[in-house]
Motif scaffolding. Structure first.
Motif, PDB file in Angstrom:
ATOM      1  N   PRO A   1       0.802  -1.580  -0.158  1.00 33.58           N
ATOM      2  CA  PRO A   1      -0.248  -0.165  -0.018  1.00 33.58           C
ATOM      3  C   PRO A   1       0.609   1.724  -0.133  1.00 33.58           C
ATOM      4  O   PRO A   1       1.912   1.563   0.022  1.00 33.58           O
ATOM      5  N   GLY A   2       0.298   2.531  -0.386  1.00 35.07           N
ATOM      6  CA  GLY A   2       0.922   3.470  -0.611  1.00 35.07           C
ATOM      7  C   GLY A   2       1.896   4.020  -1.683  1.00 35.07           C
ATOM      8  O   GLY A   2       3.075   4.869  -1.962  1.00 35.07           O
ATOM      9  N   THR A   3       1.568   2.548  -2.622  1.00 35.46           N
ATOM     10  CA  THR A   3       2.542   3.115  -3.629  1.00 35.46           C
ATOM     11  C   THR A   3       1.780   2.738  -5.394  1.00 35.46           C
ATOM     12  O   THR A   3       0.861   2.371  -5.421  1.00 35.46           O
TER      13      THR A   3
ATOM     14  N   ARG B   1       5.142   8.071   3.390  1.00 30.96           N
ATOM     15  CA  ARG B   1       4.347   6.539   4.604  1.00 30.96           C
ATOM     16  C   ARG B   1       4.768   5.381   4.784  1.00 30.96           C
ATOM     17  O   ARG B   1       5.064   4.078   5.259  1.00 30.96           O
ATOM     18  N   PHE B   2       5.089   5.480   3.100  1.00 32.48           N
ATOM     19  CA  PHE B   2       4.933   3.750   2.665  1.00 32.48           C
ATOM     20  C   PHE B   2       6.582   3.625   2.974  1.00 32.48           C
ATOM     21  O   PHE B   2       7.442   3.239   3.144  1.00 32.48           O
ATOM     22  N   LEU B   3       7.258   5.074   2.755  1.00 30.70           N
ATOM     23  CA  LEU B   3       8.815   5.191   2.575  1.00 30.70           C
ATOM     24  C   LEU B   3       9.343   4.453   3.957  1.00 30.70           C
ATOM     25  O   LEU B   3       9.941   3.782   4.454  1.00 30.70           O
ATOM     26  N   ALA B   4       9.288   5.091   5.056  1.00 24.89           N
ATOM     27  CA  ALA B   4       8.338   4.626   6.014  1.00 24.89           C
ATOM     28  C   ALA B   4       8.697   2.832   6.419  1.00 24.89           C
ATOM     29  O   ALA B   4       9.500   2.361   7.132  1.00 24.89           O
TER      30      ALA B   4
ATOM     31  N   PRO C   1       9.301  17.072  -1.666  1.00 25.11           N
ATOM     32  CA  PRO C   1       7.584  17.851  -0.836  1.00 25.11           C
ATOM     33  C   PRO C   1       6.170  17.711  -1.223  1.00 25.11           C
ATOM     34  O   PRO C   1       5.209  17.444  -0.710  1.00 25.11           O
ATOM     35  N   THR C   2       6.274  17.250  -2.443  1.00 25.48           N
ATOM     36  CA  THR C   2       5.433  17.236  -3.594  1.00 25.48           C
ATOM     37  C   THR C   2       5.228  16.635  -4.716  1.00 25.48           C
ATOM     38  O   THR C   2       6.392  17.171  -5.222  1.00 25.48           O
ATOM     39  N   LEU C   3       4.162  16.094  -5.124  1.00 22.31           N
ATOM     40  CA  LEU C   3       4.360  15.190  -6.484  1.00 22.31           C
ATOM     41  C   LEU C   3       4.065  16.314  -7.875  1.00 22.31           C
ATOM     42  O   LEU C   3       4.985  15.650  -8.647  1.00 22.31           O
ATOM     43  N   ARG C   4       4.351  17.614  -8.012  1.00 25.97           N
ATOM     44  CA  ARG C   4       4.370  18.140  -8.881  1.00 25.97           C
ATOM     45  C   ARG C   4       5.653  18.547  -8.840  1.00 25.97           C
ATOM     46  O   ARG C   4       6.312  18.544 -10.178  1.00 25.97           O
TER      47      ARG C   4
ATOM     48  N   GLU D   1      -0.527  10.288  -0.152  1.00 25.21           N
ATOM     49  CA  GLU D   1      -0.886  11.518   1.224  1.00 25.21           C
ATOM     50  C   GLU D   1       0.297  12.050   1.619  1.00 25.21           C
ATOM     51  O   GLU D   1       0.589  13.535   1.170  1.00 25.21           O
ATOM     52  N   ASP D   2       1.411  11.123   2.119  1.00 24.74           N
ATOM     53  CA  ASP D   2       1.860  12.103   3.334  1.00 24.74           C
ATOM     54  C   ASP D   2       3.564  12.325   2.182  1.00 24.74           C
ATOM     55  O   ASP D   2       4.012  11.293   1.344  1.00 24.74           O
TER      56      ASP D   2
END
Length: 541
Positions: free
Chosen positions: A326-328, A374-377, A398-401, A458-459
């Motif tokens: 989850p998170g990818t 969150r996934f990375l951690a 820090p952002t998707l963009r 999201e994080d």
């Protein structure tokens, strides 16, 4: 050229070219029957790509504890194989694989190679007719290489710690959770796992039987006499075989010219030994052998990390868990998803061949695995968890963009894709690609999360790594009959020539059944080929 076991003679009953698991299995079957056997290996090490593999074998009806009983599983396995090979496989080879599983396991156990079922590891397409949610993939037990004596130094090294697949997938799930002190002690004590635990017992058994094992001896040409393959020129020397030659020299994934000529999709990276350049294919073709399945490979989803090498050449690393967790998600340069990220690496690898007629290139290359903080951690990317120490191959922002700008991915497309993905992930579903609906995905997912395979991104920070179209090996080669004998273009047997493993047209052809699909059918067919070679032994006058 040097013999690491036996006498370096020039005449044997059976000669095997290549020392991967299939080649060694054929050699052991012949030696067990009393034949004099030589194994000729191109590298300075024994084991080929098999020694670097996970060591698992896909063996339906294996009859092992918690496995599938032979009689109850045989019909299911037959239907499943027919489906996943898409009607492109030779049914006689599939039938031979299924039929020989119990005999292969019994034979290997007699020679010190025993397996355990990974009972929870599902077939890659377990939901298909005949598929199973576990019990068909087996892995070798840990093996103590100190019993090999000097032969231990001839085994191909593997820098990874000696852990079993069942330990990693069912207990640890992450590099972070691996008990490194315990694993380092295993390595210090000479205990091996996975592919090396498959190769080492075979080498030990061949040594006990007096087989000759030769390294630094590349195969060059087959020798023929009176219309029969009678030996091989290797390492600048001629070796003669009274019964036959078994070609087991691997695939051709490291030969760019052959890849361009035969394969149906791109290969950007590989993870096997660089010796796999099609030597055995060319030797067989020169002797009149027919070919099949040459457009297929054991496709993979990989990453290129600096410093990851085999024999001095850069190799890729398989993505296994990250894309299931989850998170990818994975996007192309348009910022679009184009797959179920959690499906088997083989199935995903086929998607990389999708062509874009407008840009006149592969539509989904380059592409990137995207994860959030969150996934990375929690899980990390290929063992990297701390954003402050990420290697250059892993980007963060820090952002998707901003991440899109670093990757040269369409930022609007990425943001829209993640927004849509997140809205559905919060509900635990993926209507676009049905991620998280299969047994295989659940097995590799995070069972402590609300959903094992889905969570919104999201994080911050957001991280990315390029996903490369890779190959574990190629699967096309010399066409054989069900006894392992090489065939010419008219379907006639070439006397004295046999082929196994990725040097042959693999039984699974178009498909990938489950974990160990390369080695399982490769070794059952090699078991048969070793018997066939000895059966053709011509007694001296």
């Amino acid at each position: 050229m040097r013999a690491v076991s036996g006498d370096l003679d020039d005449r044997f009953d059976v000669i095997v070219v290549g020392s991967g698991a299939s080649g060694l299995t054929a050699a052991l079957r012949a030696a067990d029957a009393g034949a004099s056997v030589a194994v000729l290996e191109k590298s300075e090490y024994l084991g080929g790509t098999s020694a670097l593999s996970g060591g698992m074998l896909w063996l339906p009806g294996n009859g092992l504890p918690n496995g599938n009983e032979p009689e109850s599983d045989r019909d299911d396995a037959r239907r499943y194989l027919e489906r996943i090979t898409f009607g492109r496989a030779n049914p006689e080879l599939l039938e031979q694989h299924i039929a020989q599983v119990p005999a292969l396991l019994g034979f290997l156990a007699e020679h010190g190679l025993e397996f355990d079922v990974i009972n929870a590891f599902p077939d890659y397409e377990a939901e298909m007719d005949g598929g199973r949610a576990g019990g068909r993939s087996v892995e070798p037990r840990l093996f103590d290489t100190t019993v090999l004596g000097d032969l231990a130094r001839a085994l191909r090294p593997d820098p990874r710690p000696p852990f079993r697949q069942c330990e990693y997938f069912e207990e640890w799930k992450s590099v972070r959770n691996m008990p490194m002190a315990q694993l380092n002690q295993r390595a210090k004590d000479g205990i091996v796992a996975r592919g090396r635990a498959l190769i080492a017992p075979l080498v030990a058994a061949l040594g006990r039987l007096g087989a000759t094992l030769v390294v630094e001896c590349p195969g060059e040409r087959l020798l023929t006499e009176a219309g029969r393959v009678s030996g091989v020129r290797a390492g600048g020397r001629e070796f003669h075989a009274r019964a036959g030659v078994v070609l087991a020299a691997g695939g051709f994934e490291w030969n760019d010219e052959m890849v361009g000529r035969f394969l149906s999709g791109p290969i950007q990276t590989r993870c096997g030994t660089p010796d796999n350049v099609g030597d055995g294919h060319r030797m067989g073709m020169a002797a009149g052998a027919d070919l099949a399945g040459m457009n297929e490979a054991w496709w993979g989803v990989m990453a290129d990390l600096p410093g990851l090498e085999v024999d001095g050449k850069p190799v890729g690393q398989l993505f296994t868990l990250e894309r299931c967790l989850p998170g990818t998600l994975i996007v192309n340069r348009r910022g679009e998803r184009f797959m179920n990220e959690g499906k088997s690496y083989y199935g995903i690898g086929k998607i990389f061949a999708t062509w874009d007629q407008v840009t006149y290139g592969y539509r989904n290359l380059p592409c990137y695995l995207i994860g959030d903080g969150r996934f990375l951690a929690a899980h990390g990317v290929l063992g990297n968890h701390d954003v402050s120490t990420l290697p250059p191959a892993i980007s963060s922002a820090p952002t998707l963009r901003e991440l899109a700008g670093i990757l040269d991915v369409n930022a609007d497309g990425l943001e829209a894709t993640v927004a849509r993905f997140n809205s559905h992930a919060r509900e635990g579903r993926d209507p676009d690609f049905r991620r998280g609906e299969s047994a295989y995905e659940h097995y590799l997912g995070d069972h402590d999360a609300p959903h094992p395979n889905l969570a919104p991104l999201e994080d911050a920070p957001f991280v990315a790594i390029e996903v490369r179209a890779g190959a574990i090996g190629t699967k096309g080669g010399i066409r054989t009959d069900a006894d392992g004998r090489a065939l010419d273009p008219f379907g006639d047997v070439i006397p004295g020539l046999l082929a196994v493993g990725n040097n042959s047209a693999h039984p699974l052809a178009f498909g990938y059944a489950g974990a160990g699909s390369t080695l399982g059918p490769g070794m059952t067919m090699a078991y048969v080929a070793g018997h066939t070679a000895v059966g053709s032994l011509v007694q001296p006058a």
